[in-house]
Design an enzyme around this catalytic site. Sequence first.
Site, PDB file in Angstrom:
ATOM      1  N   THR A   9       0.933  -1.140  -0.009  1.00 43.83           N
ATOM      2  CA  THR A   9      -0.059   0.025   0.067  1.00 43.83           C
ATOM      3  C   THR A   9       0.853   1.470   0.185  1.00 43.83           C
ATOM      4  O   THR A   9       1.998   1.129   0.584  1.00 43.83           O
ATOM      5  CB  THR A   9      -0.872  -0.064   1.020  1.00 43.83           C
ATOM      6  OG1 THR A   9      -0.137   0.119   2.597  1.00 43.83           O
ATOM      7  CG2 THR A   9      -1.763  -1.408   1.447  1.00 43.83           C
ATOM      8  N   GLY A  10       0.573   2.269  -0.856  1.00 40.53           N
ATOM      9  CA  GLY A  10       1.331   3.498  -0.856  1.00 40.53           C
ATOM     10  C   GLY A  10       2.622   2.980  -1.521  1.00 40.53           C
ATOM     11  O   GLY A  10       3.546   3.425  -1.046  1.00 40.53           O
ATOM     12  N   THR A  12       3.640   4.173  -4.628  1.00 45.20           N
ATOM     13  CA  THR A  12       3.847   5.068  -5.705  1.00 45.20           C
ATOM     14  C   THR A  12       5.161   6.047  -5.636  1.00 45.20           C
ATOM     15  O   THR A  12       5.660   6.361  -6.534  1.00 45.20           O
ATOM     16  CB  THR A  12       2.655   5.978  -5.920  1.00 45.20           C
ATOM     17  OG1 THR A  12       2.260   6.917  -4.598  1.00 45.20           O
ATOM     18  CG2 THR A  12       1.583   5.091  -6.276  1.00 45.20           C
ATOM     19  N   GLY A  14       8.602   7.029  -2.499  1.00 42.63           N
ATOM     20  CA  GLY A  14       9.352   6.953  -1.278  1.00 42.63           C
ATOM     21  C   GLY A  14       9.509   5.520  -1.012  1.00 42.63           C
ATOM     22  O   GLY A  14      10.174   4.736  -1.829  1.00 42.63           O
ATOM     23  N   ILE A  15       9.597   5.114   0.214  1.00 38.53           N
ATOM     24  CA  ILE A  15       9.889   3.724   0.705  1.00 38.53           C
ATOM     25  C   ILE A  15       9.124   2.626  -0.047  1.00 38.53           C
ATOM     26  O   ILE A  15       9.739   1.791  -0.362  1.00 38.53           O
ATOM     27  CB  ILE A  15       9.573   3.643   2.252  1.00 38.53           C
ATOM     28  CG1 ILE A  15      10.505   4.737   3.162  1.00 38.53           C
ATOM     29  CG2 ILE A  15       9.886   2.332   2.787  1.00 38.53           C
ATOM     30  CD1 ILE A  15      10.069   4.833   4.409  1.00 38.53           C
ATOM     31  N   GLY A  16       7.743   2.836  -0.111  1.00 41.13           N
ATOM     32  CA  GLY A  16       7.024   1.850  -0.795  1.00 41.13           C
ATOM     33  C   GLY A  16       7.421   1.512  -2.336  1.00 41.13           C
ATOM     34  O   GLY A  16       7.448   0.341  -2.758  1.00 41.13           O
ATOM     35  N   TYR A 147       0.720  11.860  14.738  1.00 41.08           N
ATOM     36  CA  TYR A 147       1.517  10.883  13.955  1.00 41.08           C
ATOM     37  C   TYR A 147       2.025   9.857  14.864  1.00 41.08           C
ATOM     38  O   TYR A 147       1.696   8.472  14.650  1.00 41.08           O
ATOM     39  CB  TYR A 147       2.715  11.635  13.343  1.00 41.08           C
ATOM     40  CG  TYR A 147       3.352  10.555  12.270  1.00 41.08           C
ATOM     41  CD1 TYR A 147       2.943   9.919  11.205  1.00 41.08           C
ATOM     42  CD2 TYR A 147       4.759  10.121  12.746  1.00 41.08           C
ATOM     43  CE1 TYR A 147       3.821   9.321  10.324  1.00 41.08           C
ATOM     44  CE2 TYR A 147       5.654   9.529  11.966  1.00 41.08           C
ATOM     45  CZ  TYR A 147       5.183   8.895  10.953  1.00 41.08           C
ATOM     46  OH  TYR A 147       5.954   8.212   9.978  1.00 41.08           O
TER      47      TYR A 147
HETATM   48  N1  LIG Z   1      10.177   9.076   5.567  1.00 43.67           N
HETATM   49  C1  LIG Z   1      10.459   8.943   6.860  1.00 43.67           C
HETATM   50  O1  LIG Z   1      11.052   9.648   7.389  1.00 43.67           O
HETATM   51  C2  LIG Z   1       9.591   7.754   7.553  1.00 43.67           C
HETATM   52  C3  LIG Z   1      10.137   7.366   8.928  1.00 43.67           C
HETATM   53  C4  LIG Z   1       9.451   6.531   9.534  1.00 43.67           C
HETATM   54  C5  LIG Z   1       8.180   6.033   8.770  1.00 43.67           C
HETATM   55  N2  LIG Z   1       7.654   6.285   7.531  1.00 43.67           N
HETATM   56  C6  LIG Z   1       6.512   5.775   7.053  1.00 43.67           C
HETATM   57  O2  LIG Z   1       6.582   5.020   5.706  1.00 43.67           O
HETATM   58  C7  LIG Z   1       5.767   5.038   5.097  1.00 43.67           C
HETATM   59  C8  LIG Z   1       6.061   5.675   3.612  1.00 43.67           C
HETATM   60  O3  LIG Z   1       6.461   6.866   3.793  1.00 43.67           O
HETATM   61  P1  LIG Z   1       7.432   7.849   2.810  1.00 43.67           P
HETATM   62  O4  LIG Z   1       8.525   8.282   3.612  1.00 43.67           O
HETATM   63  O5  LIG Z   1       7.779   6.534   1.654  1.00 43.67           O
HETATM   64  O6  LIG Z   1       6.447   8.888   2.278  1.00 43.67           O
HETATM   65  P2  LIG Z   1       5.748   8.891   0.752  1.00 43.67           P
HETATM   66  O7  LIG Z   1       6.876   9.188  -0.397  1.00 43.67           O
HETATM   67  O8  LIG Z   1       4.912  10.201   0.939  1.00 43.67           O
HETATM   68  O9  LIG Z   1       4.875   7.844   0.530  1.00 43.67           O
HETATM   69  C9  LIG Z   1       3.751   7.371   0.868  1.00 43.67           C
HETATM   70  C10 LIG Z   1       3.057   6.557   0.033  1.00 43.67           C
HETATM   71  O10 LIG Z   1       1.763   6.659   0.817  1.00 43.67           O
HETATM   72  C11 LIG Z   1       0.590   6.777  -0.172  1.00 43.67           C
HETATM   73  N3  LIG Z   1      -0.610   7.143   0.510  1.00 43.67           N
HETATM   74  C12 LIG Z   1      -0.719   8.408   1.436  1.00 43.67           C
HETATM   75  N4  LIG Z   1      -2.071   8.493   1.899  1.00 43.67           N
HETATM   76  C13 LIG Z   1      -2.678   7.314   1.321  1.00 43.67           C
HETATM   77  C14 LIG Z   1      -4.048   6.890   1.054  1.00 43.67           C
HETATM   78  N5  LIG Z   1      -4.869   7.532   1.984  1.00 43.67           N
HETATM   79  N6  LIG Z   1      -4.457   5.889   0.332  1.00 43.67           N
HETATM   80  C15 LIG Z   1      -3.673   5.206  -0.286  1.00 43.67           C
HETATM   81  N7  LIG Z   1      -2.323   5.616  -0.501  1.00 43.67           N
HETATM   82  C16 LIG Z   1      -1.699   6.667   0.419  1.00 43.67           C
HETATM   83  C17 LIG Z   1       1.223   7.965  -1.092  1.00 43.67           C
HETATM   84  O11 LIG Z   1       0.412   7.827  -2.178  1.00 43.67           O
HETATM   85  P3  LIG Z   1      -0.312   9.207  -2.808  1.00 43.67           P
HETATM   86  O12 LIG Z   1       0.713  10.083  -3.475  1.00 43.67           O
HETATM   87  O13 LIG Z   1      -1.072   8.701  -3.890  1.00 43.67           O
HETATM   88  O14 LIG Z   1      -0.746   9.987  -1.724  1.00 43.67           O
HETATM   89  C18 LIG Z   1       2.443   7.143  -1.303  1.00 43.67           C
HETATM   90  O15 LIG Z   1       2.478   6.094  -2.053  1.00 43.67           O
HETATM   91  C19 LIG Z   1       4.532   5.961   5.734  1.00 43.67           C
HETATM   92  O16 LIG Z   1       3.771   5.091   6.352  1.00 43.67           O
HETATM   93  C20 LIG Z   1       5.576   6.907   6.591  1.00 43.67           C
HETATM   94  O17 LIG Z   1       4.700   6.918   7.946  1.00 43.67           O
HETATM   95  C21 LIG Z   1       8.404   7.208   6.972  1.00 43.67           C
END
Ligand SMILES: NC(=O)c1ccc[n+]([C@@H]2O[C@H](COP(=O)([O-])OP(=O)(O)OC[C@H]3O[C@@H](n4cnc5c(N)ncnc54)[C@H](OP(=O)(O)O)[C@@H]3O)[C@@H](O)[C@H]2O)c1
Length: 245
Positions: A9-10, A12, A14-16, A147
């Site tokens: 899930t997610g 598109t 970053g990490i995913g 958060y």
């Molecule tokens: N980066 C950090 O420092 C960090 C640290 C600890 C944990 N995390 C966790 O890692 C996960 C991924 O974060 P990331 O850093 O890779 O950020 P990101 O690049 O913003 O990725 C977030 C992903 O989640 C999707 N998303 C958000 N809301 C959604 C929804 N309602 N339904 C479906 N998809 C949704 C986004 O898609 P859309 O663009 O379509 O919204 C995007 O694909 C998150 O859960 C975050 O809390 C991140």
Amino acid sequence: METKIILITGGTTGIGFTCAKYLLNLKYQVIITGRVKKNLDSAVSELGNNSIGFLSDTSSLKDIDELVLKVKNLFGKIDGLFVNAGIFKASNFEETSEELFNETMNINFKGAFFTVQKFVPILKNPSSILLNTSIVVFKAFADTSVYTASKAALESISKVLNIELASKGIRVNIVSPGVTESPIQKKSGMSDEAINNLLEHFSATSPIGRIVQPTDIAPIVEFLLSDKSQVLRNEKIIIDGGTTL
Ligand SMILES: NC(=O)c1ccc[n+]([C@@H]2O[C@H](COP(=O)([O-])OP(=O)(O)OC[C@H]3O[C@@H](n4cnc5c(N)ncnc54)[C@H](OP(=O)(O)O)[C@@H]3O)[C@@H](O)[C@H]2O)c1
């Protein structure tokens, strides 16, 4: 070897997204979701063959139901689920609105909770669920109260799920990333200067001397989704380069 099917899930950005790329290189079949069509289209076109993308808002139970149905029709059952979709918006505790509270909890916790629940019937025996939480669960950072609560709530159900889902061959583990460079920072509402300061601070104070990248996280995600971690239950791997030591 049988191709393993993983849904992220997610997936598109970053990490995913980076995990999807990594798994595809290892010949997994990968399904990603996101809610912004432009991001989904560009992710799928970059990932290429063997990747499939579905628009699905994780905070909508109707969307999750439709997603499960589509995945079931295409693949029957899947081998792994990376519950990764999430948002972070910086907000001082005293100024946090009900709207931000609901948005954060609905995506990061409620959405994750029901994603797991609704995917259970189409998870194979054995299969792996991986929850993406955060170091904020055990280390306090200002402006992260909602958060933090959303990620702590998600982490808290892992133990229970490991008990309830054990008979179905489903295991649940956790990745807990530290500050990782991704688009999440720009979406957080922080200024460019504040983001640069944050990234510089974590680079300077981290034992690895740099900020964690999504490419650091992907191999650990693959390990926890694969049969290599078959006996792990409720294991939490902290991926922060040692910043919280
Ligand atoms: N980066 C950090 O420092 C960090 C640290 C600890 C944990 N995390 C966790 O890692 C996960 C991924 O974060 P990331 O850093 O890779 O950020 P990101 O690049 O913003 O990725 C977030 C992903 O989640 C999707 N998303 C958000 N809301 C959604 C929804 N309602 N339904 C479906 N998809 C949704 C986004 O898609 P859309 O663009 O379509 O919204 C995007 O694909 C998150 O859960 C975050 O809390 C991140």
